[in-house]
Motif scaffolding. Structure first.
Motif, PDB file in Angstrom:
ATOM      1  N   LEU A  46       1.030 -15.642  37.706  1.00  0.00           N
ATOM      2  CA  LEU A  46       2.134 -16.351  37.069  1.00  0.00           C
ATOM      3  C   LEU A  46       3.478 -15.688  37.354  1.00  0.00           C
ATOM      4  O   LEU A  46       4.516 -16.343  37.285  1.00  0.00           O
ATOM      5  CB  LEU A  46       1.897 -16.424  35.554  1.00  0.00           C
ATOM      6  N   GLU A  47       3.464 -14.389  37.668  1.00  0.00           N
ATOM      7  CA  GLU A  47       4.686 -13.662  38.023  1.00  0.00           C
ATOM      8  C   GLU A  47       4.425 -12.859  39.293  1.00  0.00           C
ATOM      9  O   GLU A  47       4.327 -11.625  39.267  1.00  0.00           O
ATOM     10  CB  GLU A  47       5.103 -12.740  36.881  1.00  0.00           C
ATOM     11  N   PRO A  48       4.293 -13.533  40.420  1.00  0.00           N
ATOM     12  CA  PRO A  48       3.975 -12.842  41.674  1.00  0.00           C
ATOM     13  C   PRO A  48       5.174 -12.083  42.229  1.00  0.00           C
ATOM     14  O   PRO A  48       6.265 -12.104  41.646  1.00  0.00           O
ATOM     15  CB  PRO A  48       3.583 -13.989  42.605  1.00  0.00           C
ATOM     16  N   LYS A  49       4.947 -11.431  43.350  1.00  0.00           N
ATOM     17  CA  LYS A  49       6.020 -10.684  44.000  1.00  0.00           C
ATOM     18  C   LYS A  49       7.116 -11.634  44.453  1.00  0.00           C
ATOM     19  O   LYS A  49       6.899 -12.831  44.637  1.00  0.00           O
ATOM     20  CB  LYS A  49       5.470  -9.913  45.198  1.00  0.00           C
ATOM     21  N   GLU A  50       8.279 -11.068  44.634  1.00  0.00           N
ATOM     22  CA  GLU A  50       9.438 -11.873  45.042  1.00  0.00           C
ATOM     23  C   GLU A  50       9.145 -12.604  46.350  1.00  0.00           C
ATOM     24  O   GLU A  50       8.606 -12.047  47.293  1.00  0.00           O
ATOM     25  CB  GLU A  50      10.667 -10.967  45.209  1.00  0.00           C
ATOM     26  N   GLY A  51       9.535 -13.865  46.387  1.00  0.00           N
ATOM     27  CA  GLY A  51       9.334 -14.665  47.590  1.00  0.00           C
ATOM     28  C   GLY A  51       8.040 -15.442  47.600  1.00  0.00           C
ATOM     29  O   GLY A  51       7.825 -16.267  48.500  1.00  0.00           O
ATOM     30  N   ILE A  52       7.181 -15.170  46.630  1.00  0.00           N
ATOM     31  CA  ILE A  52       5.901 -15.890  46.553  1.00  0.00           C
ATOM     32  C   ILE A  52       5.899 -16.711  45.272  1.00  0.00           C
ATOM     33  O   ILE A  52       6.153 -16.178  44.191  1.00  0.00           O
ATOM     34  CB  ILE A  52       4.704 -14.920  46.541  1.00  0.00           C
ATOM     35  N   PRO A  53       5.631 -18.010  45.351  1.00  0.00           N
ATOM     36  CA  PRO A  53       5.658 -18.840  44.147  1.00  0.00           C
ATOM     37  C   PRO A  53       4.456 -18.552  43.252  1.00  0.00           C
ATOM     38  O   PRO A  53       3.429 -18.047  43.715  1.00  0.00           O
ATOM     39  CB  PRO A  53       5.586 -20.264  44.708  1.00  0.00           C
ATOM     40  N   PRO A  54       4.548 -18.830  41.951  1.00  0.00           N
ATOM     41  CA  PRO A  54       3.389 -18.695  41.075  1.00  0.00           C
ATOM     42  C   PRO A  54       2.229 -19.527  41.617  1.00  0.00           C
ATOM     43  O   PRO A  54       2.438 -20.651  42.096  1.00  0.00           O
ATOM     44  CB  PRO A  54       3.897 -19.243  39.735  1.00  0.00           C
TER      45      PRO A  54
END
Length: 401
Positions: free
Chosen positions: A228-236
């Protein structure tokens, strides 16, 4: 000229013998098949009303022996089916694949042709049986039923209990029209979600309807696979890598996929996670070691019966007929995307029916590529409702202030 009972001639060493058995009122043929590994002579017997019939049975028996097949005289179709269910489906899900096949066999196969000796079963027998079942079953069910018989006989062949598979010689007749697949339209989908809002099944239904995961994929979903809160640049997104099938495997290799989540699903899952933690804390329960996203009130994993029961009540509350089933949420996902103009090949990728490179990427545990088309479209489809809810929340806040 007819056969008449005669006194049996004493057979020479290694010869076959045909004689009349008054006690059985039958001719008996004793066949010489050499010796067993323990030194005991192999001399099986066949029976018939005439010598001609016995001679034919002797010839058939010898042909089977030459082919390496020793069909037991009393081995029935029911024996073959039960052997296949017991030994031929090892590693398959007991409640799923095995249970479904056993149920069909017990209802439509064994009671009707189960008593027939497998060695005597003919293609005409199979045709007659299928024609009878065609009056009560849909064509797809007839295909599944014939597949059970074919696989059972093939299993018997591999164990030298059948010489040939007569079920391969017949074709499936046209059965009754099957139950057509249904899909909720947008208004019905909104009504179901609104009715589900106070239910503990709400997050499950939102995920199923707005992401297209199978019911068997949603029930075993763990928080470790919900990003639900992935790394920056990757959507949930969710990693659909498991199902309730045996060993946790998905339906097919192609079904393993990583799909982005619509904003509404992310919000609902975050709320569901907070609520789940509070529920467990209030009841003094430890956090589930399995980390399931969806559980019963006692913290146990959901099963199909739980979902069907609660979904039926929600559908009724939404003002729809109770004939809808949870699996049709997936059909609805496909229909809503198609109505929204998403190409079918992209929809197939979202629901795990594609042969493209995404599957391989998932097997390597990579988060890319994450399939985003479905999430973006669902955000558009349900955007109006979300805006209305936000407006209502703002009004309530102003009133409190």
């Amino acid at each position: 000229m007819t056969d008449t009972p005669q006194r049996a001639r004493r057979a020479g060493h290694g010869e076959d013998t045909i004689y009349w058995d008054a006690a059985k009122n039958r001719y008996v043929g004793a066949v010489s098949l050499g010796y067993a590994p323990n030194g005991k002579r192999r001399r099986p017997k066949v029976y018939g009303k005439t010598k001609t019939e016995v001679r034919q049975k002797i010839r058939d028996l010898k042909k089977e022996v030459q082919a390496g097949v020793k069909s037991p005289a009393n081995y029935t179709v029911a024996d073959a089916v039960n052997d296949w269910l017991e030994r031929g489906l090892k590693g398959r899900d007991e409640k799923g694949t095995i249970g479904k096949n056993r149920s069909m066999a017990n209802k439509h196969l064994i009671p009707l042709i189960g008593k027939a000796k497998l060695k005597d079963l003919s293609a005409d027998d199979v045709d007659d049986w299928l024609d009878d079942r065609a009056e009560v079953l849909a064509t797809r069910s007839l295909r599944d039923l014939l597949a059970i018989l074919r696989r059972s006989i093939a299993h018997a062949q591999r164990r030298d209990k059948a010489a040939r598979n007569v079920a391969l010689l017949v074709t499936v007749p046209e059965g009754r029209p099957g139950r057509p697949s249904k899909a909720l339209d947008l208004e019905q989908a909104k009504a179901v979600l609104a009715a589900a809002r106070p239910s503990r099944l709400y997050a499950y239904l939102v995920l199923s309807l707005l992401s297209g995961v199978r019911a068997e994929e949603a029930r075993p979903l763990t928080w470790d696979h919900a990003f639900l809160e992935p790394k920056e640049g990757i959507p949930p997104h969710v990693a659909v890598w498991r199902s309730v099938r045996k060993h946790g495997e998905t339906k097919t290799r192609k079904s393993r996929r990583t799909i982005a989540l619509p904003r509404q699903v992310v919000d609902v899952l975050e709320e569901h996670k907070r609520w789940q933690k509070q529920e467990r804390a209030s009841r003094g329960m430890e956090w589930s070691p399995t980390g399931r996203v969806f559980t019963t009130r006692s913290g146990e994993p959901l099963d199909a019966a739980n979902v069907r029961r609660d979904f039926k009540a929600i559908v009724k509350k939404a003002g729809l007929k109770p004939e809808w089933t949870p699996r049709e949420l997936r059909h609805s996902f496909v229909s809503l995307l198609s109505d929204h103009g998403i190409p079918l090949e992209r929809i197939a990728l979202l629901v795990g029916h594609s042969s493209q490179a995404t599957t391989e990427a998932v097997y390597r545990k990579q988060l890319r590529p994450v399939i985003t088309e479905g999430a973006e479209a669902m955000d558009d489809i349900f955007a109006e409702d979300q805006e209305e809810e936000d407006a209502e929340d703002d009004e309530e806040g102003d009133a409190v202030a």
